[in-house]
Scaffold this motif. Structure first.
Motif, short mmCIF file in Angstrom:
data_model
loop_
_atom_site.label_atom_id
_atom_site.label_comp_id
_atom_site.label_asym_id
_atom_site.label_seq_id
_atom_site.Cartn_x
_atom_site.Cartn_y
_atom_site.Cartn_z
N GLY A 101 -78.95 34.16 77.02
CA GLY A 101 -80.06 34.08 77.95
C GLY A 101 -81.03 35.24 77.86
N ARG A 102 -80.85 36.11 76.88
CA ARG A 102 -81.72 37.28 76.73
C ARG A 102 -82.64 37.17 75.52
NH1 ARG A 102 -77.75 42.30 76.66
NH2 ARG A 102 -79.75 43.37 76.42
N GLY A 103 -82.63 36.02 74.85
CA GLY A 103 -83.47 35.85 73.68
C GLY A 103 -82.91 36.45 72.41
N ILE A 104 -81.64 36.87 72.44
CA ILE A 104 -81.04 37.52 71.27
C ILE A 104 -80.90 36.54 70.12
CG2 ILE A 104 -78.94 38.63 70.41
CD1 ILE A 104 -78.61 39.89 73.18
N ALA A 105 -80.47 35.31 70.41
CA ALA A 105 -80.28 34.32 69.35
C ALA A 105 -81.59 34.06 68.60
CB ALA A 105 -79.74 33.02 69.93
N GLY A 106 -82.69 33.98 69.33
CA GLY A 106 -83.97 33.73 68.69
C GLY A 106 -84.38 34.87 67.77
N ARG A 107 -84.21 36.10 68.23
CA ARG A 107 -84.54 37.25 67.39
C ARG A 107 -83.64 37.32 66.17
NH1 ARG A 107 -84.59 42.93 70.08
NH2 ARG A 107 -84.79 43.47 67.87
N LEU A 108 -82.35 37.05 66.39
CA LEU A 108 -81.38 37.09 65.29
C LEU A 108 -81.75 36.09 64.21
CD1 LEU A 108 -78.56 38.07 64.22
CD2 LEU A 108 -77.59 36.14 65.50
N MET A 109 -82.04 34.84 64.62
CA MET A 109 -82.36 33.81 63.63
C MET A 109 -83.69 34.11 62.95
SD MET A 109 -79.96 31.72 63.21
CE MET A 109 -80.93 30.59 62.23
N ALA A 110 -84.66 34.62 63.69
CA ALA A 110 -85.95 34.95 63.08
C ALA A 110 -85.78 36.01 62.00
CB ALA A 110 -86.93 35.42 64.15
N GLU A 111 -84.97 37.04 62.27
CA GLU A 111 -84.75 38.10 61.29
C GLU A 111 -83.96 37.58 60.09
OE1 GLU A 111 -85.92 41.14 61.06
OE2 GLU A 111 -87.11 40.84 62.87
N LEU A 112 -82.97 36.74 60.35
CA LEU A 112 -82.17 36.20 59.25
C LEU A 112 -83.02 35.34 58.34
CD1 LEU A 112 -79.28 35.86 58.03
CD2 LEU A 112 -79.11 33.77 59.40
N VAL A 113 -83.79 34.44 58.92
CA VAL A 113 -84.63 33.54 58.12
C VAL A 113 -85.70 34.33 57.37
CG1 VAL A 113 -86.36 31.71 58.29
CG2 VAL A 113 -84.19 31.48 59.49
N ARG A 114 -86.25 35.34 58.01
CA ARG A 114 -87.25 36.17 57.33
C ARG A 114 -86.64 36.84 56.10
NH1 ARG A 114 -88.51 39.11 61.35
NH2 ARG A 114 -90.16 37.73 62.09
N GLY A 115 -85.42 37.33 56.24
CA GLY A 115 -84.76 37.96 55.10
C GLY A 115 -84.44 36.97 53.99
N LEU A 116 -84.01 35.78 54.37
CA LEU A 116 -83.71 34.76 53.36
C LEU A 116 -84.96 34.36 52.59
CD1 LEU A 116 -81.28 32.57 55.49
CD2 LEU A 116 -80.66 33.94 53.49
N ARG A 117 -86.08 34.29 53.29
CA ARG A 117 -87.34 33.93 52.64
C ARG A 117 -87.88 35.08 51.80
NH1 ARG A 117 -91.57 33.49 56.92
NH2 ARG A 117 -91.53 35.75 56.60
N GLU A 135 -86.46 38.15 50.91
CA GLU A 135 -85.58 38.85 49.98
C GLU A 135 -84.95 37.93 48.94
OE1 GLU A 135 -82.68 41.28 52.03
OE2 GLU A 135 -84.08 41.63 53.70
N HIS A 136 -84.80 36.64 49.29
CA HIS A 136 -84.10 35.72 48.39
C HIS A 136 -84.95 34.53 47.97
CE1 HIS A 136 -80.17 37.72 48.77
NE2 HIS A 136 -80.54 37.96 50.02
N GLY A 137 -86.19 34.45 48.45
CA GLY A 137 -87.10 33.40 48.00
C GLY A 137 -86.81 32.02 48.54
N ALA A 138 -86.05 31.91 49.63
CA ALA A 138 -85.74 30.60 50.19
C ALA A 138 -87.00 29.93 50.73
CB ALA A 138 -84.70 30.72 51.30
N ALA A 139 -87.20 28.67 50.35
CA ALA A 139 -88.31 27.88 50.88
C ALA A 139 -87.86 26.95 51.99
CB ALA A 139 -88.96 27.07 49.76
N ALA A 140 -86.56 26.63 52.01
CA ALA A 140 -85.98 25.75 53.03
C ALA A 140 -84.65 26.34 53.47
CB ALA A 140 -85.78 24.35 52.48
N VAL A 141 -84.29 26.09 54.73
CA VAL A 141 -83.04 26.61 55.28
C VAL A 141 -82.35 25.49 56.05
CG1 VAL A 141 -81.97 28.35 56.74
CG2 VAL A 141 -84.04 28.92 55.48
N SER A 142 -81.05 25.32 55.82
CA SER A 142 -80.26 24.27 56.46
C SER A 142 -79.16 24.86 57.33
CB SER A 142 -79.59 23.37 55.40
OG SER A 142 -80.51 22.53 54.76
N LEU A 143 -78.73 24.07 58.32
CA LEU A 143 -77.53 24.41 59.07
C LEU A 143 -76.99 23.17 59.76
CD1 LEU A 143 -78.06 26.28 62.46
CD2 LEU A 143 -79.78 24.79 61.46
N TRP A 144 -75.70 23.22 60.09
CA TRP A 144 -75.06 22.21 60.94
C TRP A 144 -74.98 22.81 62.34
CZ3 TRP A 144 -74.16 17.58 58.83
CH2 TRP A 144 -73.90 17.48 57.46
N PRO A 198 -85.29 26.43 45.90
CA PRO A 198 -84.73 27.66 46.48
C PRO A 198 -84.51 27.50 47.98
CG PRO A 198 -86.58 28.16 45.03
CD PRO A 198 -86.57 26.67 45.21
N SER A 199 -83.27 27.61 48.41
CA SER A 199 -82.91 27.32 49.79
C SER A 199 -81.83 28.29 50.26
CB SER A 199 -82.40 25.88 49.93
OG SER A 199 -83.32 24.94 49.43
#
Length: 394
Positions: free
Chosen positions: A92-108, A110-119, A77-78
């Motif tokens: 420079g305001r930390g928005i990207a970090g918060r955005l990715m943290a929330e996205l990854v949390r939802g993927l894990r 809500e969708h059961g992802a154990a690993a996440v990939s990107l280019w 599950p990924s």
């Protein structure tokens, strides 16, 4: 996801609330990447999307596609992260970090992802968030005329025939990383990045290889061919597909072998009578284990392995967690423990090991993995039966 600067409290990270916010995210992605990103609209029913808003304005966006990836021959599950962008004036305001943290949390969650990939080219940023670099593929460029040296025994057929999808998935199992593509994945690619597909079959009609390609004009005449996917069952099939590309030399000047084409192509370059290939690196593939325990349980393992090792894994904040890795009879387990570690590594190192990216204890030591030589050898052998390769773009 690691330590990040805290964005201003008035910035909200939310699922897009209406079509207006989706359109604003798509416009921001267009401005950020310099080209239209049709995936944002097409993938909306299949992806988890998050945007950062402030006073009604979309400042950033990202989407994650929940799809399994093959590791050790099994579908884990990924999810695949795509179209991450932040408005220049909001950086420079930390928005990207918060955005990715929330996205990854939802993927894990809500969708059961154990690993996440990107280019991504932003390897330093993601490394600070606990991701590991798995592979940095190359785009090879060769004169089309040179590929005529590869003799073909038959002519490929045009189009996707029954069996191509099943062949692609079976080949994918032989590597660490390929997506187990759902039916809509093929339709998505045909709709947003149309390409011509050629296939090979044997005398029984079984598919033995395929490639997808596009062309683009070059000055003063002719055009170049861009190979986006190429997979073959054996050496003869691979040589036939390469030789077929060479047959385009009357009009095609160069063949561009895309970074997601089969990695064994680099070895074929040794068969050329004169080496004139040019290579250019592409964005690295990065991976995060967002649920390491489930990732190890779901992965495929060699049935001959008999391993017990204690790992100390440091997260981006410097906190360490002790895990006991047990691999026996084709099954893997990762359990927390307070025992003294055999190997010390970071969460990024753990992801690289999981995907088989290290290959040897020497490489592990160079990147900072610490442990006794015997322990490093045992750890590297657990995932070195398959090479990492991500043939999918998203």
């Amino acid at each position: 996801m690691g330590s990040v600067r805290i964005a201003a409290p008035e910035v909200e990270i939310v699922a897009p609330r209406d079509d207006r916010e989706i359109a604003a995210y798509a416009a921001l992605a267009h401005a950020s990447f310099g080209t239209e990103i049709p995936d944002i609209g097409y993938l909306r029913p299949h992806a988890l999307t998050r945007v950062a808003t402030e006073n009604g304005r979309v400042l950033a966006g990202a989407m994650g596609i929940p799809v399994p990836q093959f590791f050790g021959g099994r579908a884990v599950p990924s999810a695949c992260v795509s179209a991450v962008c932040v408005a220049p004036e909001a950086r420079g305001r930390g928005i990207a970090g918060r955005l990715m943290a929330e996205l990854v949390r939802g993927l894990r969650d809500e969708h059961g992802a154990a690993a996440v990939s990107l280019w991504t080219p932003s390897v330093g940023l993601y490394r600070r968030w606990g991701w590991g670099t798995i592979a940095t593929p190359c785009r090879w460029v060769l004169p089309a005329a040179q590929l005529r040296e590869f003799r073909r025994t038959t002519a490929p057929g045009l189009g996707i025939v029954e069996g191509v999808h099943a062949f692609q998935q079976e080949e994918a199992r032989a590597w660490n990383g390929p997506v187990r593509r759902p039916a809509w994945w093929w339709e998505w690619k045909r709709a947003t990045a149309p390409a011509t597909t050629y296939h090979l079959t044997d005398t029984s009609g079984e598919v033995t290889g395929y490639l997808t390609a596009t062309t683009a004009p070059v000055k003063p005449w002719g055009h170049d061919m861009f190979v986006h996917e190429l997979a073959a069952r054996d050496r003869q099939s691979l040589h036939t597909l390469i030789g077929f590309l060479g047959e385009h030399a009357s009009q095609v000047q160069d063949i561009h072998l895309g970074p997601t084409a089969t990695p064994v192509l680099s070895g074929l370059l040794d068969h050329l009578s004169q080496f004139s290939a040019r290579a250019r690196t592409w964005y690295p593939w990065m991976l995060a284990l967002v649920d390491p325990v489930e990732a190890v349980r779901a992965r495929g393992w060699d049935e001959d392995l008999d391993v017990d090792l204690v790992l100390s894994v440091a997260d981006p904040q410097g906190r360490t967690t002790g895990y006991r890795l047990s691999v026996h009879g084709g099954a893997g387990r990762l359990e927390t423990t307070g025992d003294n570690p055999d190997v010390e590594l970071t969460s990024g190192h753990l992801a690289a090991w999981y995907a088989g990216a290290f290959g040897s204890p020497a490489r592990m030591r160079v990147v900072g993995v610490r442990g006794r030589p015997a322990a490093l050898r045992r750890l590297s052998r657990t995932t070195d039966d398959r090479e990492p390769w991500l043939p999918d773009t998203f």
